[in-house]
Design a protein around this motif. Structure first.
Motif, PDB file in Angstrom:
ATOM      1  N   SER A  28      -1.777   0.458  -4.821  1.00 41.73           N
ATOM      2  CA  SER A  28      -1.650  -0.847  -4.179  1.00 41.73           C
ATOM      3  C   SER A  28      -1.040  -1.846  -5.168  1.00 41.73           C
ATOM      4  N   GLN A  69      -3.447   9.391   5.407  1.00 42.53           N
ATOM      5  CA  GLN A  69      -4.182   8.152   5.655  1.00 42.53           C
ATOM      6  C   GLN A  69      -4.929   7.677   4.423  1.00 42.53           C
ATOM      7  N   GLY A 107      -2.534   3.024  -8.933  1.00 46.14           N
ATOM      8  CA  GLY A 107      -3.811   3.569  -8.488  1.00 46.14           C
ATOM      9  C   GLY A 107      -4.461   4.292  -9.656  1.00 46.14           C
ATOM     10  N   ASP A 122       8.153  -1.030   6.389  1.00 48.41           N
ATOM     11  CA  ASP A 122       7.605   0.330   6.218  1.00 48.41           C
ATOM     12  C   ASP A 122       8.702   1.215   5.635  1.00 48.41           C
ATOM     13  N   ASN A 176      -5.057   5.929   0.863  1.00 51.84           N
ATOM     14  CA  ASN A 176      -4.363   4.965   0.029  1.00 51.84           C
ATOM     15  C   ASN A 176      -4.517   5.387  -1.431  1.00 51.84           C
ATOM     16  N   ASP A 186       0.849  -1.200   0.000  1.00 52.15           N
ATOM     17  CA  ASP A 186       0.000   0.000   0.000  1.00 52.15           C
ATOM     18  C   ASP A 186       0.880   1.243   0.000  1.00 52.15           C
ATOM     19  N   LEU A 187       0.577   2.131  -0.964  1.00 49.61           N
ATOM     20  CA  LEU A 187       1.248   3.434  -1.038  1.00 49.61           C
ATOM     21  C   LEU A 187       0.209   4.495  -0.684  1.00 49.61           C
ATOM     22  N   SER A 188       0.502   5.277   0.339  1.00 55.94           N
ATOM     23  CA  SER A 188      -0.520   6.199   0.870  1.00 55.94           C
ATOM     24  C   SER A 188       0.061   7.593   1.084  1.00 55.94           C
ATOM     25  N   TYR A 189      -0.879   8.543   1.002  1.00 52.52           N
ATOM     26  CA  TYR A 189      -0.574   9.919   1.357  1.00 52.52           C
ATOM     27  C   TYR A 189      -1.416  10.263   2.585  1.00 52.52           C
ATOM     28  N   LEU A 222       5.120   3.715   2.066  1.00 54.34           N
ATOM     29  CA  LEU A 222       4.901   2.381   1.503  1.00 54.34           C
ATOM     30  C   LEU A 222       4.996   1.363   2.639  1.00 54.34           C
TER      31      LEU A 222
END
Length: 313
Positions: A217, A212, A239, A290, A214, A207-210, A266
């Protein structure tokens, strides 16, 4: 006329015109318990005259016969040694009964011995089963303990962004919002350090998030890694049309490209399972990773190193 004595009768016997039959004298020696008293025995031997059956009356003959039989039986019984057994008329039946009892007793002993052998066999079999399981469990425990320190090593090398666009759009319910479309590739190395076992590898989604949210993926396809070997992995993290709801407002230009670096994160977990002794000994290894990623618009299609940006738990 006076009565004649036996000696006179005896002395006159040859001159008598009519000879009367001579009486034979028998002497019966009674057993003497005193072996040392020889004189008494001799005296008893000479002093116990028994008249001959020819010269005695009929009643004397029967009396003497009974006396002789009783004396013989007494002598016979007296001559038996201590510990000897007298033979009785029903002694044969007694022996048969005794033999029957001995046979029954011997059969009982044989049955008891057979039961004892069967019991011992069962005990030996159970002891063998228990001992086998104990030894096998001990051996499995040794293998499990020996495999635990040989954990796989995972190294995330880099991430490359091919596409990173932010454009206006609307979500599935028709709400207008900025939407992001991105495409990236994560490069990593997986190494199995096990010296006597291979591992089956799976993972949770990358999971790649900014913050909270996402925004991308990716997944690692399941694979098998043999002992003391490694491989390089490339995992696509993408995404498509992810609504931002104002999260990245002001960070993009009118063309949809980012104007400033964007901090991303990530995260994923790699699961490894080893089959040391078939499916009986299966140590499991979990590695949670992480990584802090900083997307720079100037690094499109350029690998961003993550060697010093990741933590492995």
């Amino acid at each position: 006329m006076h009565a004649k004595t036996d000696s006179e009768v005896t002395s006159l016997a040859p001159s008598s015109p009519t000879r009367s039959p001579r009486r034979a004298v028998y002497y019966v020696q009674s057993p003497s318990r005193d072996s040392h008293d020889g004189e008494k025995t001799a005296t008893s031997f000479h002093s116990t005259p028994v008249l001959s059956p020819m010269g005695s009356p009929p009643h004397s003959h029967s009396s003497v016969g009974r006396h002789s039989r009783e004396s013989s039986s007494s002598r016979f019984s007296g001559s038996l040694k201590p510990g000897s057994r007298k033979i009785l008329p029903n002694d044969g039946a007694h022996k048969k009964g005794q033999k029957h009892c001995d046979v029954i007793e011997e059969e009982g002993l044989l049955e008891d011995e057979e039961r004892g052998r069967g019991h011992r066999r069962r005990c030996y079999f159970l002891s063998f089963i228990v001992g086998f399981f104990v030894l096998f469990s001990f051996f499995s425990l040794i293998l499990w303990g020996a495999s635990r320190p040989q954990k796989p090593k995972i190294t995330v090398k880099s991430i490359t962004f091919e596409v990173f666009n932010i454009q206006a759009g609307s979500d599935s319910t028709g709400v207008a919002t900025d939407m992001i479309t991105m495409n990236s590739t994560v490069n990593m190395i997986y190494r199995n350090t096990g010296t006597f076992f291979g591992v089956h590898v799976t993972s949770t989604p990358l999971d790649l998030s900014y913050l909270q949210l996402n925004i991308g993926s990716g997944t690692i396809n399941k694979f098998y890694q043999s002992r003391r070997s490694q491989r390089s992995l490339s995992i696509g993290v993408t995404g498509n049309g992810i609504p931002l709801y104002g999260s990245l407002s002001g960070l993009s230009s009118s063309t949809g490209t980012a104007t400033i670096p964007i901090p991303l994160k990530l995260g994923f977990t790699v699961k490894s399972r080893a089959y040391v002794l078939g499916k009986l000994v299966k140590p499991k290894f979990y590695k949670t990773i992480d990584c802090n990623v900083t997307f720079d618009p100037k690094t499109i299609n350029v690998a961003i190193s993550l060697k010093n940006s990741c933590t492995y738990d």
